[in-house]
Design a protein around this motif. Structure first.
Motif, PDB file in Angstrom:
ATOM      1  N   VAL A 324      31.748  44.729  29.469  1.00 21.18           N
ATOM      2  CA  VAL A 324      33.168  44.751  29.678  1.00 21.18           C
ATOM      3  C   VAL A 324      33.183  43.585  30.936  1.00 21.18           C
ATOM      4  CG1 VAL A 324      32.768  46.505  31.562  1.00 21.18           C
ATOM      5  CG2 VAL A 324      35.113  45.775  30.923  1.00 21.18           C
ATOM      6  N   ILE A 325      34.284  42.712  30.636  1.00 15.11           N
ATOM      7  CA  ILE A 325      34.588  41.497  31.677  1.00 15.11           C
ATOM      8  C   ILE A 325      36.051  41.741  31.894  1.00 15.11           C
ATOM      9  CG2 ILE A 325      34.591  39.145  31.923  1.00 15.11           C
ATOM     10  CD1 ILE A 325      32.711  38.855  29.577  1.00 15.11           C
ATOM     11  N   GLY A 326      36.256  41.839  33.175  1.00 16.08           N
ATOM     12  CA  GLY A 326      37.623  41.982  33.752  1.00 16.08           C
ATOM     13  C   GLY A 326      38.114  41.174  34.883  1.00 16.08           C
ATOM     14  N   GLY A 327      39.240  41.073  35.017  1.00 13.34           N
ATOM     15  CA  GLY A 327      39.981  40.335  36.218  1.00 13.34           C
ATOM     16  C   GLY A 327      41.226  39.955  36.072  1.00 13.34           C
ATOM     17  N   ARG A 328      41.986  39.699  37.056  1.00 11.38           N
ATOM     18  CA  ARG A 328      43.423  39.377  36.918  1.00 11.38           C
ATOM     19  C   ARG A 328      43.679  37.912  36.225  1.00 11.38           C
ATOM     20  NH1 ARG A 328      44.973  38.634  43.081  1.00 11.38           N
ATOM     21  NH2 ARG A 328      44.564  36.518  43.411  1.00 11.38           N
ATOM     22  N   SER A 329      44.703  37.597  35.957  1.00 13.03           N
ATOM     23  CA  SER A 329      45.154  36.208  35.461  1.00 13.03           C
ATOM     24  C   SER A 329      44.569  35.240  36.253  1.00 13.03           C
ATOM     25  CB  SER A 329      46.729  36.142  35.201  1.00 13.03           C
ATOM     26  OG  SER A 329      46.833  35.036  34.405  1.00 13.03           O
ATOM     27  N   ARG A 330      43.985  34.057  35.829  1.00 11.65           N
ATOM     28  CA  ARG A 330      43.545  32.887  36.315  1.00 11.65           C
ATOM     29  C   ARG A 330      42.175  33.135  37.149  1.00 11.65           C
ATOM     30  NH1 ARG A 330      45.024  30.291  32.641  1.00 11.65           N
ATOM     31  NH2 ARG A 330      44.166  28.458  33.915  1.00 11.65           N
ATOM     32  N   SER A 331      41.407  34.312  37.035  1.00  9.91           N
ATOM     33  CA  SER A 331      40.243  34.701  37.788  1.00  9.91           C
ATOM     34  C   SER A 331      39.008  33.836  37.093  1.00  9.91           C
ATOM     35  CB  SER A 331      40.116  36.258  37.786  1.00  9.91           C
ATOM     36  OG  SER A 331      39.855  36.621  36.486  1.00  9.91           O
ATOM     37  N   GLY A 332      39.181  33.417  35.848  1.00 10.51           N
ATOM     38  CA  GLY A 332      38.097  32.998  35.268  1.00 10.51           C
ATOM     39  C   GLY A 332      37.514  33.701  34.210  1.00 10.51           C
ATOM     40  N   LYS A 333      37.963  34.995  33.885  1.00  8.87           N
ATOM     41  CA  LYS A 333      37.082  35.660  32.968  1.00  8.87           C
ATOM     42  C   LYS A 333      37.120  35.177  31.681  1.00  8.87           C
ATOM     43  CE  LYS A 333      41.169  38.403  31.566  1.00  8.87           C
ATOM     44  NZ  LYS A 333      42.159  37.522  32.240  1.00  8.87           N
ATOM     45  N   GLY A 334      38.146  34.477  31.222  1.00  7.98           N
ATOM     46  CA  GLY A 334      37.987  33.720  29.917  1.00  7.98           C
ATOM     47  C   GLY A 334      37.083  32.782  29.757  1.00  7.98           C
ATOM     48  N   VAL A 335      36.578  32.042  30.872  1.00  3.96           N
ATOM     49  CA  VAL A 335      35.273  30.902  30.788  1.00  3.96           C
ATOM     50  C   VAL A 335      34.071  31.829  30.792  1.00  3.96           C
ATOM     51  CG1 VAL A 335      34.167  29.095  32.337  1.00  3.96           C
ATOM     52  CG2 VAL A 335      36.864  29.122  32.002  1.00  3.96           C
ATOM     53  N   GLY A 336      34.303  32.731  31.819  1.00  2.45           N
ATOM     54  CA  GLY A 336      33.042  33.638  31.663  1.00  2.45           C
ATOM     55  C   GLY A 336      32.702  34.452  30.365  1.00  2.45           C
ATOM     56  N   ALA A 337      33.768  34.786  29.647  1.00  4.47           N
ATOM     57  CA  ALA A 337      33.670  35.209  28.256  1.00  4.47           C
ATOM     58  C   ALA A 337      33.198  34.252  27.378  1.00  4.47           C
ATOM     59  CB  ALA A 337      34.725  35.742  27.717  1.00  4.47           C
ATOM     60  N   SER A 338      33.644  32.981  27.439  1.00  6.25           N
ATOM     61  CA  SER A 338      33.248  31.930  26.643  1.00  6.25           C
ATOM     62  C   SER A 338      31.913  31.726  26.697  1.00  6.25           C
ATOM     63  CB  SER A 338      34.190  30.652  26.841  1.00  6.25           C
ATOM     64  OG  SER A 338      35.533  30.820  26.641  1.00  6.25           O
ATOM     65  N   ASN A 339      31.429  31.458  27.894  1.00  6.75           N
ATOM     66  CA  ASN A 339      29.909  31.274  28.073  1.00  6.75           C
ATOM     67  C   ASN A 339      29.089  32.150  27.296  1.00  6.75           C
ATOM     68  OD1 ASN A 339      28.906  29.320  30.297  1.00  6.75           O
ATOM     69  ND2 ASN A 339      30.642  30.174  30.816  1.00  6.75           N
ATOM     70  N   LEU A 340      29.300  33.684  27.282  1.00  9.92           N
ATOM     71  CA  LEU A 340      28.831  34.546  26.479  1.00  9.92           C
ATOM     72  C   LEU A 340      28.838  34.404  24.861  1.00  9.92           C
ATOM     73  CD1 LEU A 340      27.004  37.023  26.398  1.00  9.92           C
ATOM     74  CD2 LEU A 340      29.049  38.568  26.573  1.00  9.92           C
ATOM     75  N   ILE A 341      30.308  34.120  24.379  1.00  8.31           N
ATOM     76  CA  ILE A 341      30.431  34.201  23.107  1.00  8.31           C
ATOM     77  C   ILE A 341      30.143  32.921  22.614  1.00  8.31           C
ATOM     78  CG2 ILE A 341      32.251  34.590  21.495  1.00  8.31           C
ATOM     79  CD1 ILE A 341      31.923  37.106  23.562  1.00  8.31           C
ATOM     80  N   VAL A 342      30.056  31.750  23.105  1.00 10.59           N
ATOM     81  CA  VAL A 342      29.531  30.680  22.413  1.00 10.59           C
ATOM     82  C   VAL A 342      28.197  30.591  22.329  1.00 10.59           C
ATOM     83  CG1 VAL A 342      29.408  27.979  22.974  1.00 10.59           C
ATOM     84  CG2 VAL A 342      31.684  29.071  23.372  1.00 10.59           C
ATOM     85  N   GLY A 343      27.529  31.296  23.230  1.00  9.37           N
ATOM     86  CA  GLY A 343      26.176  31.558  23.310  1.00  9.37           C
ATOM     87  C   GLY A 343      25.571  32.224  22.091  1.00  9.37           C
ATOM     88  N   ALA A 344      26.542  33.365  21.813  1.00  8.55           N
ATOM     89  CA  ALA A 344      26.128  34.266  20.905  1.00  8.55           C
ATOM     90  C   ALA A 344      26.397  33.376  19.493  1.00  8.55           C
ATOM     91  CB  ALA A 344      27.229  35.455  20.806  1.00  8.55           C
ATOM     92  N   ALA A 345      27.277  32.620  19.501  1.00  2.00           N
ATOM     93  CA  ALA A 345      27.608  31.616  18.291  1.00  2.00           C
ATOM     94  C   ALA A 345      26.192  30.667  17.946  1.00  2.00           C
ATOM     95  CB  ALA A 345      28.976  30.985  18.295  1.00  2.00           C
TER      96      ALA A 345
END
Length: 687
Positions: A324-345
């Motif tokens: 689970v990755i959480g944080g308010r808007s503009r906290s950077g959670k999208g970039v954090g998730a991208s690191n994980l999902i792109v790596g999975a790709a």
């Protein structure tokens, strides 16, 4: 000089005895009058006095060149030996755990390889500069004459004198770990045990601990300005107690939490205190994935997603855990998730199922690259169908594992079982906030999947900017082994991600000062981390890095025959059977809109599409938007009769014939309009 004895009753001045000509030479520091006139020129006297006042003596010049040599060796080593020693210790600690041992061994090999490369580059640069300087000096000495030689000599002396200044020597000693007594360490004192103990005792006392601590070991200041002190707590206090008060301890040491780290020593009563002189998260670091030119094994080696306080790369393995990755808007959670999902790709054996929470194109690159096994934009009905499909596939996987005499998925069975399933639900609140359609059914399915599907290799990554209990119930959160809490509004939201009571234990994601994009509290038992971490910088909007990495990942998957369409996907087959539409690679247009791709249609559906396309081509040929069945069947000329064409058009969804007007017939006759045929074709293709 000597003086005569002085009586208290005497009023006479003491008798002075002058220094005789044959007196012994005065010792250093004695002031005597100069005997005779000097023969030294005035300009030379000035140079001598300046050198004397600034201590420009031969010892200083020698120290300067010694300092240069020391700096060269420090740059040559550059902290690599310590990293390698730490990796060796981690490998020794991991004995008995095959996964951790393999990961530690890979890291050790990588560090050794990087160290060899660093040394070669350093030697190459040094050799190049040395050769350039030597050739230039020889040519200048041979052709430049005495003035050049004099200038060269003065330059050499000046270089040594400048680097031999006391300040330069002290700074070099601190950075190289060879500080002498009096050089300041991060605590603001000389590296002396008594000073350190006094400072630590005061800091612990300010945090509410009155322990008689005893320092076991204290490292010199490293090149990056950090230092580590190992000490016994000397009482009932444990390392866990200290970590709960890390904010108070950091404040007492005049530092931020990001500059202090407390870990366990040999036992819970022994702590290792790491200190830094600056904020290690101040500068963003580029993702190591950008240099990944081979497929990634996300199970064994993990995915590099972030870096810790000490500059260490944090790798999250896709093994038996939800995230689970959480944080308010503009906290950077999208970039954090991208690191994980792109790596999975970049792991061909990972099947990505991406459910977007918005209608924007954030996740479209995964579809365009043919990597997203499933991808669709907000649709509660389709999400519920997908969850049911994954639960059904969980049963199939467990049956296959049973045939292989295994109770859960292990590494060498990943390919045999169909890969690792990773379901990504972005903006979870889109589906689970109170009042949302099918909320209760979706929450129940997510909860069941989180409880029973891990052993079958089905994992979830839940992303939300509303980390509240109504959105992320505890029954789901507790089954997420990986938790990443970026900046949130309050301690309650932080606890919703990290777990009840974590804010009171010192892990509060609402207290980042200053807040930095991607900085958060990261917990992952398989990565061995429960600490602050900042996600790597991975940009799509300006630098297109996500698309570039996905194109690279697509080549890995194509070679492994794991691109969408290259393998039989039971989940998408389930969705197609249940909903009649496919969301493989984002649907026919690869934009997140499910549809019927031609290669996924039944033979009957393909015949219907051919009939519709043929009828529209006939209208194009006639130059009008209405036509009868017999004239369209005659144009198609594939042996289809008007009755057969009409039957195909009705089954395709175009309906029956309607009254139309054609040039060669009087009055109104039966036929089809272009708009009805186009609507049927569009529906059949799922647009």
């Amino acid at each position: 000089m000597t003086t005569a004895p002085h009586s208290e009753q005497s009023t006479e001045r003491p008798t002075l005895t002058l220094v005789k000509d044959d007196a012994e030479p005065a010792i250093e520091g004695t002031v005597v009058a100069h005997q005779g006139e000097t023969t030294r020129p005035a300009w030379l006297t000035a140079v001598y006095d300046h050198a004397r006042d600034h201590r420009l003596y031969a010892p200083q010049i020698g120290r300067g060149y010694l300092n240069i040599v020391r700096r060269w060796f420090d740059d040559y080593r550059d902290g690599w030996p310590q990293q390698i020693a730490t990796a060796k210790a981690d490998l020794k600690t991991a004995k008995g755990d095959s996964t951790a041992e393999a990961r530690a061994r890979d890291l050790l090999q990588q560090l050794r390889s990087d160290y060899r490369r660093h040394r070669l580059i350093h030697l190459g640069k040094s050799s190049g500069w040395a050769m350039t300087a030597s050739v230039g000096t020889l040519l200048g000495a041979a052709t430049g004459g005495i003035l050049f030689d004099l200038g060269l000599a003065l330059t050499a002396l000046g270089l040594g004198a400048w680097n031999g200044r006391p300040a330069a020597v002290a700074a070099a000693a601190i950075n190289s770990g060879h500080a002498q007594p009096g050089a300041l360490d991060p605590l603001g004192h000389a590296p002396d045990q008594q000073h350190d103990e006094a400072e630590l005792r005061a800091a612990l006392s300010a945090a509410g601990f009155n322990n008689a601590i005893r320092i076991i070991d204290a490292t010199p200041v490293r090149a990056d300005g950090s230092r580590e002190i190992t000490f016994d707590l000397g009482g009932a206090t444990t390392v866990t107690d200290l970590r709960k008060k890390i904010e108070s301890i950091a404040a007492a040491l005049k530092r931020d939490v990001t500059m202090v780290d407390i870990t366990k020593g040999d036992h819970l009563g022994q702590a290792r205190l790491w200190l830094a002189n600056g904020d290690p998260f101040e500068s963003a670091r580029r993702s190591p994935l950008l240099a990944q030119n081979t497929p990634l094994d996300s199970w064994t080696n993990g995915i590099p997603v972030a870096y810790g306080k000490r500059g260490n790369t944090i790798r999250i393995p896709l093994i038996n855990q939800n995230a689970v990755i959480g944080g308010r808007s503009r906290s950077g959670k999208g970039v954090g998730a991208s690191n994980l999902i792109v790596g999975a790709a970049m792991d061909p054996l990972v099947n990505l199922r991406i459910v977007a929470g918005k209608h924007n194109g954030e996740w479209d690159p995964y579809a365009r690259a043919g990597i997203a096994s499933t991808y669709f934009k907000p649709s509660p009905e389709r999400l519920l169908a997908l969850l049911k499909g994954l639960l059904a596939d969980k049963d199939r996987r467990e049956r296959d594992l049973g045939k292989l005499a295994k109770s859960k998925l292990i590494h060498n069975l990943i390919a045999k079982i169909g890969g690792i399933e990773v379901l990504v639900i972005d903006e979870l609140a889109t589906y689970t906030r109170p009042g949302k359609p099918l909320r209760d059914e979706i929450l129940a399915a997510i909860e069941e999947l989180s409880q029973v599907a891990l052993g079958a290799g089905i994992l979830m990554v839940l992303i939300t900017q509303y980390p509240e209990v109504d959105v992320l119930p505890q029954a789901i959160s507790m089954n997420c082994g990986t938790k990443w809490a970026m900046l949130v509004e309050n301690a309650t939201q932080s606890n919703a991600i990290l777990g009840s009571g974590q804010a009171g234990a010192g892990r509060d994601a609402s207290k980042f000062d200053p807040p930095r994009p991607g900085l958060g509290w990261l917990v992952d038992p398989f990565a061995g981390v429960t600490d602050l971490a900042r996600s790597f910088d991975l940009d799509e909007d300006e630098r297109g890095e996500v698309t570039s990495l996905l194109q690279r990942a697509a080549t890995f998957r194509q070679t492994a025959e794991r691109l969408v369409g290259q393998w039989d996907d039971p989940i998408e087959k389930y969705l197609l059977d249940v909903t009649g539409l496919s969301s493989a690679a984002g649907g026919p247009k690869r934009d997140g809109a499910p549809g019927r791709a031609v290669h996924e249609m039944t033979e009957a559906q393909r015949d219907q599409v051919g009939a519709l396309q043929g009828a529209l081509m006939a209208m194009d040929h006639f130059g009008r938007d209405e036509a009868q069945l017999d004239e369209m069947a005659g144009f198609i000329a594939h042996g289809v009769t008007p009755d057969e064409l009409g039957e195909l058009l009705r089954k395709a969804g175009a309906g029956g014939t309607v009254k139309i007007t054609v040039p060669h017939k009087a009055g109104r006759v039966n036929g089809y309009r272009r708009a009805d045929l186009e609507d049927a074709l569009s529906f059949l293709k799922g647009a």
